[in-house]
Design a protein around this motif. Structure first.
Motif, mmCIF file in Angstrom:
data_model
loop_
_atom_site.group_PDB
_atom_site.id
_atom_site.type_symbol
_atom_site.label_atom_id
_atom_site.label_comp_id
_atom_site.label_asym_id
_atom_site.label_seq_id
_atom_site.Cartn_x
_atom_site.Cartn_y
_atom_site.Cartn_z
ATOM 1 N N MET A 1 0.853 -1.174 0.000
ATOM 2 C CA MET A 1 0.000 0.000 0.000
ATOM 3 C C MET A 1 0.897 1.234 0.000
ATOM 4 S SD MET A 1 -3.030 0.962 2.626
ATOM 5 C CE MET A 1 -4.473 1.227 1.686
ATOM 6 N N LYS A 2 0.526 2.203 -0.797
ATOM 7 C CA LYS A 2 1.329 3.414 -0.922
ATOM 8 C C LYS A 2 1.218 4.281 0.330
ATOM 9 C CE LYS A 2 1.163 3.661 -5.900
ATOM 10 N NZ LYS A 2 0.899 4.483 -7.062
ATOM 11 N N GLN A 3 2.293 4.978 0.615
ATOM 12 C CA GLN A 3 2.356 5.832 1.801
ATOM 13 C C GLN A 3 1.296 6.924 1.768
ATOM 14 O OE1 GLN A 3 4.294 5.203 4.480
ATOM 15 N NE2 GLN A 3 3.169 6.841 5.481
ATOM 16 N N GLU A 4 0.953 7.418 0.579
ATOM 17 C CA GLU A 4 -0.072 8.464 0.476
ATOM 18 C C GLU A 4 -1.409 7.986 1.022
ATOM 19 O OE1 GLU A 4 1.460 7.463 -2.673
ATOM 20 O OE2 GLU A 4 3.116 8.816 -2.233
ATOM 21 N N ASP A 7 -1.191 7.806 4.793
ATOM 22 C CA ASP A 7 -1.287 9.169 5.320
ATOM 23 C C ASP A 7 -2.734 9.664 5.301
ATOM 24 O OD1 ASP A 7 1.452 9.161 5.704
ATOM 25 O OD2 ASP A 7 1.877 10.271 3.855
ATOM 26 N N ARG A 8 -3.467 9.319 4.241
ATOM 27 C CA ARG A 8 -4.875 9.738 4.141
ATOM 28 C C ARG A 8 -5.711 9.054 5.220
ATOM 29 N NH1 ARG A 8 -8.329 13.667 3.510
ATOM 30 N NH2 ARG A 8 -10.296 12.962 2.638
ATOM 31 N N ILE A 9 -5.448 7.777 5.491
ATOM 32 C CA ILE A 9 -6.150 7.062 6.568
ATOM 33 C C ILE A 9 -5.909 7.779 7.888
ATOM 34 C CG2 ILE A 9 -6.201 4.932 7.938
ATOM 35 C CD1 ILE A 9 -5.527 3.418 5.333
ATOM 36 N N ASN A 10 -4.664 8.151 8.136
ATOM 37 C CA ASN A 10 -4.323 8.833 9.388
ATOM 38 C C ASN A 10 -4.978 10.210 9.471
ATOM 39 O OD1 ASN A 10 -2.796 6.696 10.339
ATOM 40 N ND2 ASN A 10 -0.934 7.441 9.365
ATOM 41 N N ALA A 11 -5.028 10.914 8.344
ATOM 42 C CA ALA A 11 -5.663 12.238 8.332
ATOM 43 C C ALA A 11 -7.160 12.111 8.619
ATOM 44 C CB ALA A 11 -5.437 12.915 6.990
ATOM 45 N N LEU A 12 -7.793 11.108 8.035
ATOM 46 C CA LEU A 12 -9.225 10.901 8.280
ATOM 47 C C LEU A 12 -9.480 10.498 9.734
ATOM 48 C CD1 LEU A 12 -10.220 9.090 4.973
ATOM 49 C CD2 LEU A 12 -10.932 11.379 5.686
ATOM 50 N N ILE A 27 -16.453 9.234 5.346
ATOM 51 C CA ILE A 27 -16.667 7.978 6.067
ATOM 52 C C ILE A 27 -16.546 6.807 5.094
ATOM 53 C CG2 ILE A 27 -18.388 6.591 7.292
ATOM 54 C CD1 ILE A 27 -19.351 9.235 8.576
ATOM 55 N N VAL A 28 -17.154 6.943 3.923
ATOM 56 C CA VAL A 28 -17.063 5.888 2.910
ATOM 57 C C VAL A 28 -15.612 5.715 2.462
ATOM 58 C CG1 VAL A 28 -17.738 5.250 0.562
ATOM 59 C CG2 VAL A 28 -19.440 6.188 2.130
ATOM 60 N N GLU A 29 -14.915 6.833 2.242
ATOM 61 C CA GLU A 29 -13.512 6.770 1.838
ATOM 62 C C GLU A 29 -12.670 6.084 2.905
ATOM 63 O OE1 GLU A 29 -9.816 9.741 0.582
ATOM 64 O OE2 GLU A 29 -11.648 10.595 1.435
ATOM 65 N N ARG A 30 -12.912 6.437 4.163
ATOM 66 C CA ARG A 30 -12.159 5.837 5.272
ATOM 67 C C ARG A 30 -12.366 4.326 5.320
ATOM 68 N NH1 ARG A 30 -13.856 7.165 11.332
ATOM 69 N NH2 ARG A 30 -15.667 6.067 10.544
ATOM 70 N N GLU A 31 -13.603 3.885 5.181
ATOM 71 C CA GLU A 31 -13.890 2.455 5.227
ATOM 72 C C GLU A 31 -13.241 1.716 4.057
ATOM 73 O OE1 GLU A 31 -15.169 0.941 7.839
ATOM 74 O OE2 GLU A 31 -15.251 2.936 8.733
ATOM 75 N N THR A 32 -13.267 2.326 2.880
ATOM 76 C CA THR A 32 -12.637 1.726 1.704
ATOM 77 C C THR A 32 -11.124 1.613 1.897
ATOM 78 O OG1 THR A 32 -14.356 2.668 0.290
ATOM 79 C CG2 THR A 32 -12.332 1.946 -0.795
ATOM 80 N N LEU A 33 -10.512 2.677 2.381
ATOM 81 C CA LEU A 33 -9.064 2.660 2.613
ATOM 82 C C LEU A 33 -8.687 1.666 3.705
ATOM 83 C CD1 LEU A 33 -8.248 6.470 2.373
ATOM 84 C CD2 LEU A 33 -7.526 4.686 0.784
ATOM 85 N N ARG A 34 -9.480 1.584 4.751
ATOM 86 C CA ARG A 34 -9.211 0.619 5.822
ATOM 87 C C ARG A 34 -9.286 -0.806 5.306
ATOM 88 N NH1 ARG A 34 -12.578 2.664 11.149
ATOM 89 N NH2 ARG A 34 -11.090 4.232 11.838
ATOM 90 N N TYR A 37 -6.228 -1.482 3.296
ATOM 91 C CA TYR A 37 -5.076 -1.612 4.191
ATOM 92 C C TYR A 37 -5.060 -2.989 4.853
ATOM 93 C CZ TYR A 37 -1.936 -0.693 8.115
ATOM 94 O OH TYR A 37 -0.917 -0.770 9.034
ATOM 95 N N LEU A 38 -6.210 -3.424 5.365
ATOM 96 C CA LEU A 38 -6.276 -4.728 6.015
ATOM 97 C C LEU A 38 -5.999 -5.860 5.030
ATOM 98 C CD1 LEU A 38 -9.305 -4.266 8.424
ATOM 99 C CD2 LEU A 38 -6.892 -4.501 9.029
ATOM 100 N N ALA A 39 -6.471 -5.733 3.805
ATOM 101 C CA ALA A 39 -6.194 -6.753 2.794
ATOM 102 C C ALA A 39 -4.692 -6.835 2.519
ATOM 103 C CB ALA A 39 -6.956 -6.440 1.513
#
Length: 59
Positions: A1-4, A7-12, A27-34, A37-39
């Motif tokens: 997973m890219k650092q960007e 960083d976006r997960i942390n910002a959210l 909220i939707v973006e956060r769930e998608t990124l999470r 990340y978990l995958a």
């Protein structure tokens, strides 16, 4: 997973804890990124376990 993306997960996460909170889109973006990340974490862990070799030592 890219650092960007990390960083976006942390910002959210930081924004979610603030008084402003998150918008519905964030909220939707956060769930998608999470989920992404978990995958990635699970795939890395599986690769690590697949490369483990057990050696039976005789006593």
């Amino acid at each position: 997973m890219k650092q960007e993306k990390i960083d976006r997960i942390n910002a959210l996460a930081k924004k979610a804890k603030s008084a402003d909170g998150l918008t519905a889109e964030e909220i939707v973006e956060r769930e998608t990124l999470r989920a992404e990340y978990l995958a990635a974490i699970r795939a890395n862990f599986k690769n690590t376990l697949d490369s483990v070799k057990f050696v039976d030592k005789e006593k």
